[in-house]
Design a protein around this motif. Structure first.
Motif, PDB file in Angstrom:
ATOM      1  N   ALA A  79      -8.430 -40.788   8.374  1.00 27.73           N
ATOM      2  CA  ALA A  79      -8.463 -39.639   9.284  1.00 27.73           C
ATOM      3  C   ALA A  79      -8.139 -40.083  10.707  1.00 27.73           C
ATOM      4  O   ALA A  79      -8.156 -41.274  11.036  1.00 27.73           O
ATOM      5  N   LYS A  80      -7.848 -39.087  11.563  1.00 28.20           N
ATOM      6  CA  LYS A  80      -7.558 -39.369  12.961  1.00 28.20           C
ATOM      7  C   LYS A  80      -8.781 -39.961  13.647  1.00 28.20           C
ATOM      8  O   LYS A  80      -8.684 -40.852  14.494  1.00 28.20           O
ATOM      9  N   ASP A  81      -9.939 -39.436  13.307  1.00 30.51           N
ATOM     10  CA  ASP A  81     -11.206 -39.969  13.807  1.00 30.51           C
ATOM     11  C   ASP A  81     -12.268 -39.712  12.745  1.00 30.51           C
ATOM     12  O   ASP A  81     -11.960 -39.227  11.653  1.00 30.51           O
ATOM     13  N   ALA A  82     -13.500 -40.000  13.075  1.00 32.95           N
ATOM     14  CA  ALA A  82     -14.574 -39.890  12.073  1.00 32.95           C
ATOM     15  C   ALA A  82     -14.938 -38.455  11.742  1.00 32.95           C
ATOM     16  O   ALA A  82     -15.753 -38.218  10.841  1.00 32.95           O
ATOM     17  N   SER A  83     -14.346 -37.480  12.436  1.00 32.76           N
ATOM     18  CA  SER A  83     -14.708 -36.077  12.208  1.00 32.76           C
ATOM     19  C   SER A  83     -14.370 -35.627  10.785  1.00 32.76           C
ATOM     20  O   SER A  83     -15.068 -34.778  10.214  1.00 32.76           O
ATOM     21  N   GLY A  84     -13.282 -36.187  10.212  1.00 29.40           N
ATOM     22  CA  GLY A  84     -12.933 -35.824   8.839  1.00 29.40           C
ATOM     23  C   GLY A  84     -14.012 -36.223   7.858  1.00 29.40           C
ATOM     24  O   GLY A  84     -14.384 -35.452   6.960  1.00 29.40           O
ATOM     25  N   TRP A  85     -14.538 -37.434   8.007  1.00 29.31           N
ATOM     26  CA  TRP A  85     -15.635 -37.890   7.149  1.00 29.31           C
ATOM     27  C   TRP A  85     -16.899 -37.066   7.389  1.00 29.31           C
ATOM     28  O   TRP A  85     -17.601 -36.696   6.439  1.00 29.31           O
ATOM     29  N   MET A  86     -17.185 -36.722   8.671  1.00 26.18           N
ATOM     30  CA  MET A  86     -18.368 -35.917   8.984  1.00 26.18           C
ATOM     31  C   MET A  86     -18.259 -34.532   8.357  1.00 26.18           C
ATOM     32  O   MET A  86     -19.252 -33.954   7.912  1.00 26.18           O
ATOM     33  N   ARG A  87     -17.036 -34.003   8.311  1.00 25.16           N
ATOM     34  CA  ARG A  87     -16.826 -32.688   7.699  1.00 25.16           C
ATOM     35  C   ARG A  87     -17.071 -32.746   6.198  1.00 25.16           C
ATOM     36  O   ARG A  87     -17.766 -31.884   5.627  1.00 25.16           O
ATOM     37  N   SER A  88     -16.510 -33.743   5.516  1.00 19.25           N
ATOM     38  CA  SER A  88     -16.608 -33.793   4.056  1.00 19.25           C
ATOM     39  C   SER A  88     -17.958 -34.295   3.557  1.00 19.25           C
ATOM     40  O   SER A  88     -18.484 -33.791   2.560  1.00 19.25           O
ATOM     41  N   GLU A  89     -18.567 -35.259   4.277  1.00 19.24           N
ATOM     42  CA  GLU A  89     -19.805 -35.868   3.799  1.00 19.24           C
ATOM     43  C   GLU A  89     -21.071 -35.257   4.411  1.00 19.24           C
ATOM     44  O   GLU A  89     -22.085 -35.116   3.736  1.00 19.24           O
ATOM     45  N   LEU A  90     -20.999 -34.908   5.694  1.00 16.79           N
ATOM     46  CA  LEU A  90     -22.183 -34.376   6.388  1.00 16.79           C
ATOM     47  C   LEU A  90     -22.130 -32.874   6.563  1.00 16.79           C
ATOM     48  O   LEU A  90     -23.085 -32.265   7.055  1.00 16.79           O
ATOM     49  N   LEU A  91     -20.974 -32.245   6.193  1.00 13.52           N
ATOM     50  CA  LEU A  91     -20.776 -30.794   6.322  1.00 13.52           C
ATOM     51  C   LEU A  91     -20.930 -30.331   7.757  1.00 13.52           C
ATOM     52  O   LEU A  91     -21.479 -29.257   8.037  1.00 13.52           O
ATOM     53  N   VAL A  92     -20.470 -31.167   8.695  1.00 16.27           N
ATOM     54  CA  VAL A  92     -20.436 -30.806  10.113  1.00 16.27           C
ATOM     55  C   VAL A  92     -19.063 -30.214  10.406  1.00 16.27           C
ATOM     56  O   VAL A  92     -18.043 -30.807  10.038  1.00 16.27           O
ATOM     57  N   ASP A  93     -19.024 -29.044  11.021  1.00 13.94           N
ATOM     58  CA  ASP A  93     -17.738 -28.438  11.365  1.00 13.94           C
ATOM     59  C   ASP A  93     -16.894 -29.422  12.161  1.00 13.94           C
ATOM     60  O   ASP A  93     -17.402 -30.122  13.042  1.00 13.94           O
ATOM     61  N   LYS A  94     -15.605 -29.429  11.874  1.00 16.64           N
ATOM     62  CA  LYS A  94     -14.734 -30.434  12.469  1.00 16.64           C
ATOM     63  C   LYS A  94     -14.716 -30.333  13.993  1.00 16.64           C
ATOM     64  O   LYS A  94     -14.702 -31.343  14.701  1.00 16.64           O
ATOM     65  N   GLY A  95     -14.734 -29.086  14.510  1.00 11.56           N
ATOM     66  CA  GLY A  95     -14.729 -28.915  15.967  1.00 11.56           C
ATOM     67  C   GLY A  95     -15.973 -29.503  16.604  1.00 11.56           C
ATOM     68  O   GLY A  95     -15.909 -30.138  17.660  1.00 11.56           O
ATOM     69  N   VAL A  96     -17.117 -29.282  15.964  1.00 11.88           N
ATOM     70  CA  VAL A  96     -18.380 -29.828  16.467  1.00 11.88           C
ATOM     71  C   VAL A  96     -18.350 -31.355  16.402  1.00 11.88           C
ATOM     72  O   VAL A  96     -18.761 -32.048  17.348  1.00 11.88           O
ATOM     73  N   ALA A  97     -17.855 -31.892  15.279  1.00  9.10           N
ATOM     74  CA  ALA A  97     -17.801 -33.349  15.111  1.00  9.10           C
ATOM     75  C   ALA A  97     -16.895 -33.990  16.157  1.00  9.10           C
ATOM     76  O   ALA A  97     -17.244 -35.020  16.752  1.00  9.10           O
ATOM     77  N   ARG A  98     -15.729 -33.380  16.395  1.00  7.31           N
ATOM     78  CA  ARG A  98     -14.806 -33.944  17.386  1.00  7.31           C
ATOM     79  C   ARG A  98     -15.391 -33.867  18.798  1.00  7.31           C
ATOM     80  O   ARG A  98     -15.181 -34.758  19.617  1.00  7.31           O
ATOM     81  N   SER A  99     -16.149 -32.781  19.063  1.00 11.55           N
ATOM     82  CA  SER A  99     -16.814 -32.669  20.368  1.00 11.55           C
ATOM     83  C   SER A  99     -17.820 -33.799  20.552  1.00 11.55           C
ATOM     84  O   SER A  99     -17.930 -34.391  21.634  1.00 11.55           O
ATOM     85  N   GLN A 100     -18.566 -34.132  19.491  1.00 11.87           N
ATOM     86  CA  GLN A 100     -19.542 -35.209  19.574  1.00 11.87           C
ATOM     87  C   GLN A 100     -18.857 -36.564  19.777  1.00 11.87           C
ATOM     88  O   GLN A 100     -19.328 -37.398  20.563  1.00 11.87           O
ATOM     89  N   ILE A 101     -17.751 -36.764  19.078  1.00 14.54           N
ATOM     90  CA  ILE A 101     -17.020 -38.030  19.218  1.00 14.54           C
ATOM     91  C   ILE A 101     -16.427 -38.152  20.625  1.00 14.54           C
ATOM     92  O   ILE A 101     -16.471 -39.230  21.246  1.00 14.54           O
ATOM     93  N   LYS A 102     -15.899 -37.061  21.138  1.00 13.96           N
ATOM     94  CA  LYS A 102     -15.346 -37.072  22.501  1.00 13.96           C
ATOM     95  C   LYS A 102     -16.443 -37.357  23.526  1.00 13.96           C
ATOM     96  O   LYS A 102     -16.252 -38.131  24.471  1.00 13.96           O
ATOM     97  N   PHE A 103     -17.601 -36.744  23.326  1.00 19.08           N
ATOM     98  CA  PHE A 103     -18.730 -36.977  24.231  1.00 19.08           C
ATOM     99  C   PHE A 103     -19.180 -38.429  24.171  1.00 19.08           C
ATOM    100  O   PHE A 103     -19.489 -39.046  25.194  1.00 19.08           O
ATOM    101  N   ALA A 104     -19.197 -38.996  22.959  1.00 21.96           N
ATOM    102  CA  ALA A 104     -19.597 -40.395  22.798  1.00 21.96           C
ATOM    103  C   ALA A 104     -18.665 -41.314  23.579  1.00 21.96           C
ATOM    104  O   ALA A 104     -19.112 -42.263  24.245  1.00 21.96           O
ATOM    105  N   ALA A 105     -17.368 -41.038  23.506  1.00 17.83           N
ATOM    106  CA  ALA A 105     -16.398 -41.855  24.234  1.00 17.83           C
ATOM    107  C   ALA A 105     -16.562 -41.696  25.740  1.00 17.83           C
ATOM    108  O   ALA A 105     -16.466 -42.667  26.506  1.00 17.83           O
ATOM    109  N   GLY A 106     -16.796 -40.469  26.201  1.00 22.91           N
ATOM    110  CA  GLY A 106     -16.976 -40.224  27.634  1.00 22.91           C
ATOM    111  C   GLY A 106     -18.245 -40.859  28.169  1.00 22.91           C
ATOM    112  O   GLY A 106     -18.268 -41.414  29.268  1.00 22.91           O
TER     113      GLY A 106
END
Length: 423
Positions: A79-106
Motif C-alpha cells: 500500500a501507499k501507506d499503512a492506511s490500507g492495512w488499517m482499513r482491512s485489518e482494523l476496520l478504520v476508515d481510510k480517510g481517518v487512518a491517513r489523517s492519523q498517519i499524517k498527524f504522526a509525521a507532522g
C-alpha cells in the motif's frame, strides 16, 4: 494478537517486553471494567477521570510513534501507506487512518509537543491544534526559526492552562506575543482577512417541513455566532433551572429553540427598514366566521401561508398586523385598521404591576412576557391596562388554544383548564 518475536541484530528480544507491557495494560483494564463505578467514591471517580486523561494522551503518543515508523507495514502490504492495512485489518476508515498517519509525521517535527503528549500533559486534541499552528508559523515568511521554537514552547506551556479551542485562538496570536512590534500588524491583517472570508461565507436558508415547523440553516461570523449563543443561553438557562426545580426535564436544544423564537417574536419592528413610508407589516386574511370561531385558518402574508385563527389572534397582540377581514362574497370588510399594540410605557407599567407571567403555574419573569388582551382585539378589546395581562409565549399560545379555557383569579392570575367537550 501477539507482536513479532523476531530476534533483532543486537541479540535482544523486544517483542517479549512489548507483549508483557500490553498484557499488563489489558489485565488492568479488565479488572477496572469488572468494577461498577456506581459504588465508587466521588474522589475515586475524579481521580480515575484525571488519570485516564493522562493515559489517553500517552496511549496516543505511543500509537503515533508507531504510525510514524509504519513504512514497513506499507511495504509488506504493497500500500501507499499503512492506511490500507488499517482499513482491512482494523476496520478504520481510510480517510481517518491517513489523517492519523499524517498527524504522526507532522508531530515528529516538534519535539516539545511530542514530549508533552508522551508525558500526558498535552492531550491529542491539543497536540493537533499546536502542530497546525506551528505549521502555519513555519510557512510564514516573516517568522524565523527562533520564532518557531519560542512559539512551540509557549503553546506547550499554555496547553496545561487552556482548552483545545482556547489554544487554537492562542495559536493564531502567539507570534504577536513573541514580538508585538513585528507581528501585531500581521495579526491585524490576518484577522481582517478572516473576517472578510467569514462575511463572504455567510448565508441563511429555510425549508418548510410541512408539519408546522421550518428548518433553518445558517452560517455567520464567529462574533455574531458567539453573541447569538450568549443571548440564547441567557434566555434558556433560567427556564432550565425553573423546570428542574419543578422536577421536569426539557432537552436543552429545545429550550434554545424556544429562546430563538422569543428573540424573533420580541424584535422591535421599529428597527426594521421602512418601505414606502410604512413600517414592515404582516397582512392576515380570514373570514368573519373564522375570526369568530375557536377553530379556523388565516392566510399569513401574500403567499397564502396558513396559520390557525388562534395563532392569528395571538400574533395580533404583539405584531404590527393589518387584518383583511372578508365577508361571505370575499369582499373586504375591514382593511387598514392596524392592530393596537401596547405602548412601551404600558409594557413598563404592566411589568411593575404583574412582575411576570400571570399564568398560575408559571414563574417566567417579566422580561420574557408579552402583553395579552383579555378581550381580544378582534372582538373590540381595548389596549388599556384593565384589559391586558402579561403572559410568557407558551402561556400566550395556551390562552389562544381552542382546547383550553381559563378563568381570572381574584389576585389577577390566570388559571387554565382543558376545555370539556359537550355533546
Amino acid at each position: 494478537m501477539s507482536l513479532g518475536r523476531e530476534i533483532d541484530p543486537w541479540g535482544t528480544n523486544p517483542g517479549d517486553a512489548i507483549d508483557a507491557g500490553l498484557e499488563a495494560i489489558e489485565t488492568a483494564l479488565h479488572e477496572l471494567l469488572a468494577s461498577d463505578p456506581a459504588y465508587w467514591r466521588t474522589g475515586q471517580k475524579k481521580d480515575l477521570l484525571e488519570r485516564l486523561e493522562k493515559l489517553q494522551a500517552q496511549q496516543a503518543a505511543l500509537k503515533l510513534r508507531v504510525l510514524a515508523t509504519a513504512g514497513d507495514i506499507a511495504e509488506e502490504t504493497g500500500a501507499k501507506d499503512a492506511s490500507g492495512w488499517m482499513r482491512s485489518e482494523l476496520l478504520v476508515d481510510k480517510g481517518v487512518a491517513r489523517s492519523q498517519i499524517k498527524f504522526a509525521a507532522g508531530l515528529a517535527k516538534y519535539d516539545l509537543v511530542a514530549a508533552g503528549l508522551a508525558e500526558g500533559v498535552v492531550s491529542e486534541d491539543k497536540a493537533r491544534v499546536i502542530t497546525k499552528a506551528l505549521d502555519v508559523i513555519e510557512s510564514d515568511p516573516a517568522a524565523s526559526a527562533e520564532d518557531l521554537i519560542l512559539a512551540e514552547k509557549l503553546l506547550v506551556d499554555y496547553a496545561s492552562q487552556l482548552t483545545a479551542n482556547e489554544l487554537k485562538i492562542a495559536g493564531r496570536r502567539v507570534l504577536a506575543e513573541i514580538d508585538p512590534e513585528r507581528f501585531e500588524a500581521a495579526e491585524a491583517k490576518a484577522l481582517q482577512r478572516e473576517e472578510e472570508h467569514a462575511a463572504r461565507r455567510m448565508f441563511f436558508s429555510s425549508r418548510d417541513n410541512g408539519d408546522g415547523t421550518i428548518d433553518l440553516h445558517a452560517r455567520v461570523s464567529r462574533a455574531v455566532g458567539v453573541r447569538l449563543r450568549t443571548i440564547l443561553d441567557s434566555l434558556a438557562q433560567p427556564r432550565k433551572w425553573s423546570a428542574e426545580d419543578k422536577g421536569r426535564k426539557a432537552p436543552y436544544d429545545r429550550l434554545l429553540g424556544q429562546a430563538f423564537a422569543r428573540v424573533i417574536e420580541t424584535y422591535d419592528v421599529d428597527q426594521l427598514p421602512r418601505h414606502g413610508g410604512h413600517a414592515t407589516t404582516v397582512f392576515i386574511t380570514m373570514s368573519v366566521e373564522d375570526l369568530r370561531k375557536d377553530l379556523g385558518t388565516a392566510a399569513l402574508g401574500f403567499d397564502g401561508e396558513k396559520i390557525t385563527a388562534a395563532e392569528a389572534r395571538r400574533l395580533a397582540c404583539n405584531a404590527d398586523l393589518v387584518p383583511a377581514v372578508l365577508g361571505t362574497n370575499s369582499e373586504v370588510l375591514d382593511l387598514g385598521r392596524t392592530a393596537r399594540l401596547a405602548h412601551p410605557i404600558q409594557h413598563r407599567a404592566l411589568r411593575l404591576r404583574d412582575q411576570g407571567c400571570q399564568a398560575e403555574d408559571c414563574d417566567a419573569p417579566a422580561a420574557w412576557t408579552e402583553a395579552h388582551h383579555l378581550t381580544p382585539w378582534s372582538e373590540g378589546g381595548k389596549t388599556d391596562m384593565a384589559n391586558m395581562v402579561l403572559l410568557c409565549p407558551s402561556d400566550h399560545r395556551r390562552i389562544h388554544d381552542a382546547g383550553s379555557e381559563y378563568e381570572r383569579l381574584p389576585d389577577g392570575q390566570i388559571r387554565f383548564a382543558r376545555r370539556t367537550r359537550t355533546g
